[in-house]
Design a protein around this motif. Structure first.
Motif, mmCIF file in Angstrom:
data_model
loop_
_atom_site.group_PDB
_atom_site.id
_atom_site.type_symbol
_atom_site.label_atom_id
_atom_site.label_comp_id
_atom_site.label_asym_id
_atom_site.label_seq_id
_atom_site.Cartn_x
_atom_site.Cartn_y
_atom_site.Cartn_z
ATOM 1 N N PRO A 25 0.842 -1.313 0.054
ATOM 2 C CA PRO A 25 0.076 0.023 -0.024
ATOM 3 C C PRO A 25 0.815 1.210 -0.023
ATOM 4 C CG PRO A 25 -0.050 -0.929 2.283
ATOM 5 C CD PRO A 25 0.794 -2.152 1.190
ATOM 6 N N GLN A 26 0.211 2.311 -0.514
ATOM 7 C CA GLN A 26 1.195 3.542 -0.707
ATOM 8 C C GLN A 26 0.999 4.182 0.618
ATOM 9 O OE1 GLN A 26 2.836 4.780 -3.350
ATOM 10 N NE2 GLN A 26 2.391 2.874 -4.222
ATOM 11 N N GLN A 27 1.916 4.934 1.176
ATOM 12 C CA GLN A 27 2.170 5.467 2.399
ATOM 13 C C GLN A 27 1.609 6.910 2.207
ATOM 14 O OE1 GLN A 27 5.847 5.362 4.150
ATOM 15 N NE2 GLN A 27 5.614 3.150 4.654
ATOM 16 N N PRO A 28 0.441 7.462 2.937
ATOM 17 C CA PRO A 28 -0.100 8.693 2.745
ATOM 18 C C PRO A 28 0.895 9.786 3.152
ATOM 19 C CG PRO A 28 -0.856 7.813 4.769
ATOM 20 C CD PRO A 28 -0.263 6.615 4.106
ATOM 21 N N PHE A 29 1.889 9.759 3.972
ATOM 22 C CA PHE A 29 2.804 10.700 4.252
ATOM 23 C C PHE A 29 4.278 10.240 4.124
ATOM 24 C CE2 PHE A 29 -0.903 11.109 7.136
ATOM 25 C CZ PHE A 29 -1.392 12.454 6.633
ATOM 26 N N PRO A 30 5.109 11.193 3.899
ATOM 27 C CA PRO A 30 6.525 10.897 3.466
ATOM 28 C C PRO A 30 7.236 10.510 4.961
ATOM 29 C CG PRO A 30 6.407 13.235 3.317
ATOM 30 C CD PRO A 30 4.885 12.700 3.267
ATOM 31 N N GLN A 31 8.148 9.626 4.868
ATOM 32 C CA GLN A 31 8.961 9.153 6.102
ATOM 33 C C GLN A 31 9.914 10.462 6.631
ATOM 34 O OE1 GLN A 31 8.732 6.475 8.108
ATOM 35 N NE2 GLN A 31 6.918 5.811 6.952
ATOM 36 N N ALA A 32 9.979 10.649 8.038
ATOM 37 C CA ALA A 32 10.780 11.468 8.596
ATOM 38 C C ALA A 32 12.350 10.890 8.321
ATOM 39 C CB ALA A 32 10.497 11.751 9.719
ATOM 40 N N PRO A 33 13.196 11.896 8.179
ATOM 41 C CA PRO A 33 14.644 11.537 8.029
ATOM 42 C C PRO A 33 15.054 10.974 9.218
ATOM 43 C CG PRO A 33 14.414 13.654 8.169
ATOM 44 C CD PRO A 33 12.921 13.366 7.850
ATOM 45 N N ALA A 34 15.999 9.887 9.179
ATOM 46 C CA ALA A 34 16.461 9.209 10.510
ATOM 47 C C ALA A 34 17.310 10.566 11.096
ATOM 48 C CB ALA A 34 17.377 8.117 9.979
ATOM 49 N N PRO A 35 17.452 10.243 12.311
ATOM 50 C CA PRO A 35 18.261 11.280 13.158
ATOM 51 C C PRO A 35 19.476 11.316 12.883
ATOM 52 C CG PRO A 35 17.343 9.574 14.692
ATOM 53 C CD PRO A 35 16.787 9.354 13.408
ATOM 54 N N ALA A 36 20.564 12.414 12.902
ATOM 55 C CA ALA A 36 21.944 12.253 12.852
ATOM 56 C C ALA A 36 22.465 11.201 13.714
ATOM 57 C CB ALA A 36 22.516 13.504 12.690
ATOM 58 N N ARG A 37 23.480 10.359 13.529
ATOM 59 C CA ARG A 37 23.830 9.532 14.568
ATOM 60 C C ARG A 37 25.403 9.471 14.172
ATOM 61 N NH1 ARG A 37 21.519 8.078 18.886
ATOM 62 N NH2 ARG A 37 22.811 6.046 18.864
ATOM 63 N N ASP A 38 25.972 9.009 15.159
ATOM 64 C CA ASP A 38 27.619 8.844 14.972
ATOM 65 C C ASP A 38 28.339 10.307 14.705
ATOM 66 O OD1 ASP A 38 27.481 6.074 15.649
ATOM 67 O OD2 ASP A 38 27.113 5.501 13.584
ATOM 68 N N ASN A 39 28.128 11.289 15.406
ATOM 69 C CA ASN A 39 28.339 12.748 15.285
ATOM 70 C C ASN A 39 29.367 13.170 16.526
ATOM 71 O OD1 ASN A 39 28.973 15.416 14.922
ATOM 72 N ND2 ASN A 39 26.728 15.730 14.037
ATOM 73 N N LEU A 40 30.574 12.713 16.229
ATOM 74 C CA LEU A 40 31.458 13.111 17.496
ATOM 75 C C LEU A 40 31.456 14.554 18.065
ATOM 76 C CD1 LEU A 40 33.659 11.866 19.321
ATOM 77 C CD2 LEU A 40 35.157 12.712 17.582
ATOM 78 N N VAL A 41 31.390 15.530 17.177
ATOM 79 C CA VAL A 41 31.298 16.803 17.774
ATOM 80 C C VAL A 41 30.069 17.117 18.498
ATOM 81 C CG1 VAL A 41 31.387 19.364 16.766
ATOM 82 C CG2 VAL A 41 33.006 17.489 15.982
ATOM 83 N N LEU A 42 29.071 16.806 17.939
ATOM 84 C CA LEU A 42 27.689 16.943 18.522
ATOM 85 C C LEU A 42 27.576 16.117 19.804
ATOM 86 C CD1 LEU A 42 25.029 18.296 18.405
ATOM 87 C CD2 LEU A 42 24.184 16.253 17.338
ATOM 88 N N GLY A 43 28.148 15.040 19.943
ATOM 89 C CA GLY A 43 28.354 14.321 21.136
ATOM 90 C C GLY A 43 29.129 14.873 22.240
ATOM 91 N N LEU A 44 30.183 15.386 21.655
ATOM 92 C CA LEU A 44 31.072 16.211 22.745
ATOM 93 C C LEU A 44 30.370 17.539 23.312
ATOM 94 C CD1 LEU A 44 34.585 15.646 21.082
ATOM 95 C CD2 LEU A 44 33.814 14.527 23.013
#
Length: 169
Positions: A25-44
């Protein structure tokens, strides 16, 4: 002449309707982008902000109760580690950085506790004691430091290391 439709096989009257075949079946809404992961600078960065917030909370609680509490060091470690893991992902650097930042946050929280207590004793306001007499506050910490002081530093570091690993999962 009318065309007869054979009865459905499954007992569901809509099972054999047009468009209900094996196609997805067709999805009525587009999927949200996956959250940014493995971002060392953001984690620090998240770990640093959490360490500063945790140090303030640790010092405030210690100053209000007029003693150190081990659970507060656990809370600082969990806060720093979880923030690093959630924001930064699975980088192997983050648990170590979170442990170091957490130990620093507990140390800073102990200094804040001393400054709050000196402010309560009439030595001036917290900001005067902490910022204008920072050297005196650190000297007082060195004099007052005992085995439990270092245990609290270790508790915060170990908890942050584990929290960063758990938060990135």
């Amino acid at each position: 002449m009318s065309q007869s439709v054979p009865p459905p096989q499954s007992g569901n009257p809509f099972a054999d309707a047009p468009g209900t075949g094996p196609a997805a079946p067709q999805q009525p809404f587009p999927q949200a982008p996956a959250p940014a992961r493995d971002n060392l600078v953001l984690g620090l960065l998240a770990a640093l902000v959490a360490a500063l917030v945790g140090a303030g909370a640790y010092g405030g609680i210690g100053g209000a109760l007029e003693r150190e509490i081990g659970y507060a060091a656990v809370g600082v470690g969990l806060l720093v580690g979880f923030a690093a893991g959630k924001a930064g992902g699975r980088s192997p650097v983050l648990p170590v950085a979170a442990a170091l930042l957490s130990a620093g946050a507990v140390y800073l929280g102990q200094l804040v506790t001393i400054a709050v207590l000196l402010g309560k004793m009439g030595e001036g306001s917290f900001t005067e004691v902490f910022f204008q007499n920072f050297g005196g506050v650190t000297e007082l910490w060195k004099l007052a430091a005992d085995g439990m002081t270092y245990v609290f530093l270790a508790i915060g570091a170990v908890t942050a290391f584990a929290g960063a690993r758990k938060g990135s999962a």
